[in-house]
Write a protein that holds these residues in place. Sequence first.
Motif, PDB file in Angstrom:
ATOM      1  N   MET A  50      42.495  48.469  44.493  1.00 23.97           N
ATOM      2  CA  MET A  50      41.752  48.339  45.749  1.00 23.97           C
ATOM      3  C   MET A  50      40.283  47.974  45.530  1.00 23.97           C
ATOM      4  O   MET A  50      39.564  47.759  46.497  1.00 23.97           O
ATOM      5  CB  MET A  50      41.834  49.641  46.542  1.00 23.97           C
ATOM      6  N   LEU A  51      39.851  47.929  44.278  1.00 27.43           N
ATOM      7  CA  LEU A  51      38.439  47.631  44.022  1.00 27.43           C
ATOM      8  C   LEU A  51      38.141  46.142  43.923  1.00 27.43           C
ATOM      9  O   LEU A  51      36.983  45.743  43.969  1.00 27.43           O
ATOM     10  CB  LEU A  51      37.987  48.323  42.730  1.00 27.43           C
ATOM     11  N   SER A  52      39.179  45.316  43.782  1.00 19.93           N
ATOM     12  CA  SER A  52      38.944  43.891  43.549  1.00 19.93           C
ATOM     13  C   SER A  52      38.180  43.239  44.693  1.00 19.93           C
ATOM     14  O   SER A  52      37.328  42.379  44.469  1.00 19.93           O
ATOM     15  CB  SER A  52      40.262  43.158  43.315  1.00 19.93           C
ATOM     16  N   ILE A  53      38.480  43.652  45.928  1.00 18.11           N
ATOM     17  CA  ILE A  53      37.784  43.053  47.075  1.00 18.11           C
ATOM     18  C   ILE A  53      36.285  43.319  46.998  1.00 18.11           C
ATOM     19  O   ILE A  53      35.458  42.453  47.313  1.00 18.11           O
ATOM     20  CB  ILE A  53      38.358  43.584  48.406  1.00 18.11           C
ATOM     21  N   TYR A  54      35.901  44.499  46.530  1.00 18.13           N
ATOM     22  CA  TYR A  54      34.480  44.840  46.470  1.00 18.13           C
ATOM     23  C   TYR A  54      33.820  44.234  45.243  1.00 18.13           C
ATOM     24  O   TYR A  54      32.659  43.814  45.288  1.00 18.13           O
ATOM     25  CB  TYR A  54      34.316  46.356  46.500  1.00 18.13           C
ATOM     26  N   ARG A  55      34.569  44.141  44.148  1.00 13.81           N
ATOM     27  CA  ARG A  55      34.075  43.411  42.975  1.00 13.81           C
ATOM     28  C   ARG A  55      33.787  41.966  43.358  1.00 13.81           C
ATOM     29  O   ARG A  55      32.735  41.411  43.022  1.00 13.81           O
ATOM     30  CB  ARG A  55      35.128  43.466  41.871  1.00 13.81           C
ATOM     31  N   ASP A  56      34.711  41.353  44.087  1.00 14.38           N
ATOM     32  CA  ASP A  56      34.525  39.961  44.491  1.00 14.38           C
ATOM     33  C   ASP A  56      33.455  39.819  45.566  1.00 14.38           C
ATOM     34  O   ASP A  56      32.732  38.816  45.602  1.00 14.38           O
ATOM     35  CB  ASP A  56      35.854  39.376  44.990  1.00 14.38           C
ATOM     36  N   SER A  57      33.334  40.820  46.444  1.00 17.57           N
ATOM     37  CA  SER A  57      32.339  40.762  47.517  1.00 17.57           C
ATOM     38  C   SER A  57      30.922  40.735  46.974  1.00 17.57           C
ATOM     39  O   SER A  57      30.028  40.136  47.583  1.00 17.57           O
ATOM     40  CB  SER A  57      32.499  41.959  48.462  1.00 17.57           C
ATOM     41  N   ILE A  58      30.680  41.401  45.837  1.00 15.80           N
ATOM     42  CA  ILE A  58      29.336  41.394  45.259  1.00 15.80           C
ATOM     43  C   ILE A  58      29.213  40.325  44.175  1.00 15.80           C
ATOM     44  O   ILE A  58      28.281  40.332  43.375  1.00 15.80           O
ATOM     45  CB  ILE A  58      28.941  42.771  44.707  1.00 15.80           C
TER      46      ILE A  58
END
Length: 282
Positions: free
Chosen positions: A56-64
């Motif tokens: 579930m962290l990939s979206i936030y890794r990609d968002s930043i």
Amino acid sequence: QEKRDVMSKIKLIVTDLDGTLLNDEKKVSAYTVEMIQKAKAAGIKICIASGRFDGMLSIYRDSILGCDYTISCNGAVVKNENSNQFLLVNALSHENTIKILTYFKEQQLTFMFYSPDTIYYEAGKAKMAKRVTDYEQLAQSLGFPKKLKVETVDLTKPFDSYHNIIKIVAYEHEEEKLSALRAYCDTLENCCMEATGYGIYGLFEKNVSKREGIEVIKKEMGIGNDAVAVFGDWENDLSMFDCADTRVAMVNGMEIVKERATIIAESNNDDGVAKVIASFID
């Protein structure tokens, strides 16, 4: 000048997600992305730390626009995102996994549990299915589509087949049930329980914490507390404060967290993390 001196030493920024880096819409603002990228350009490594499952962290890794490390499941899993290698996977014992799942079944608690790559929840639980689809829809809306690996659990069958489980989560608000769960957890060897959000309680291997996750990264980087800045808002972020000299609490955070902080940031809805980083580097 003092803040510039602090930032000149910082080699690693670790930030919690919910209530900290993310606003209440679960998004990262453009200004926050800009400041994180400035920090990266200055040679500072970025880590996001969360109670969430690694997938579930990939979206936030990609968002930043990328980060160097992720700490997921409250510190049970640590990953070097540049090499795509897991630095730590700290799972519950198979014996404890079976015992905990059996207890949850008998007490009729709503729960999810996780291996490093799979989410499990009870078949027919619409609330749990919605948590997965809500995440996938958010990822889609932000332009970072993600399909999570999910398996449903048949409670009429034994739990013996579940191995390498890193986190078991109870979704519960009733204090009587929570007290009983804490008492049960205390009877298990090498098991701990921690709140990772309102009404969300995780059971982990005893040594799991965000602090332990940061220590793994510090060792790989060869740095000490003076080179680390951490940002958090909830009680499961307190352990991070033990391994950083620069400790930032959000103004919207819990009082116990703010009491331990060296800096109080503006709220998560007002770019608090970004403004602290900006005050260091601008």
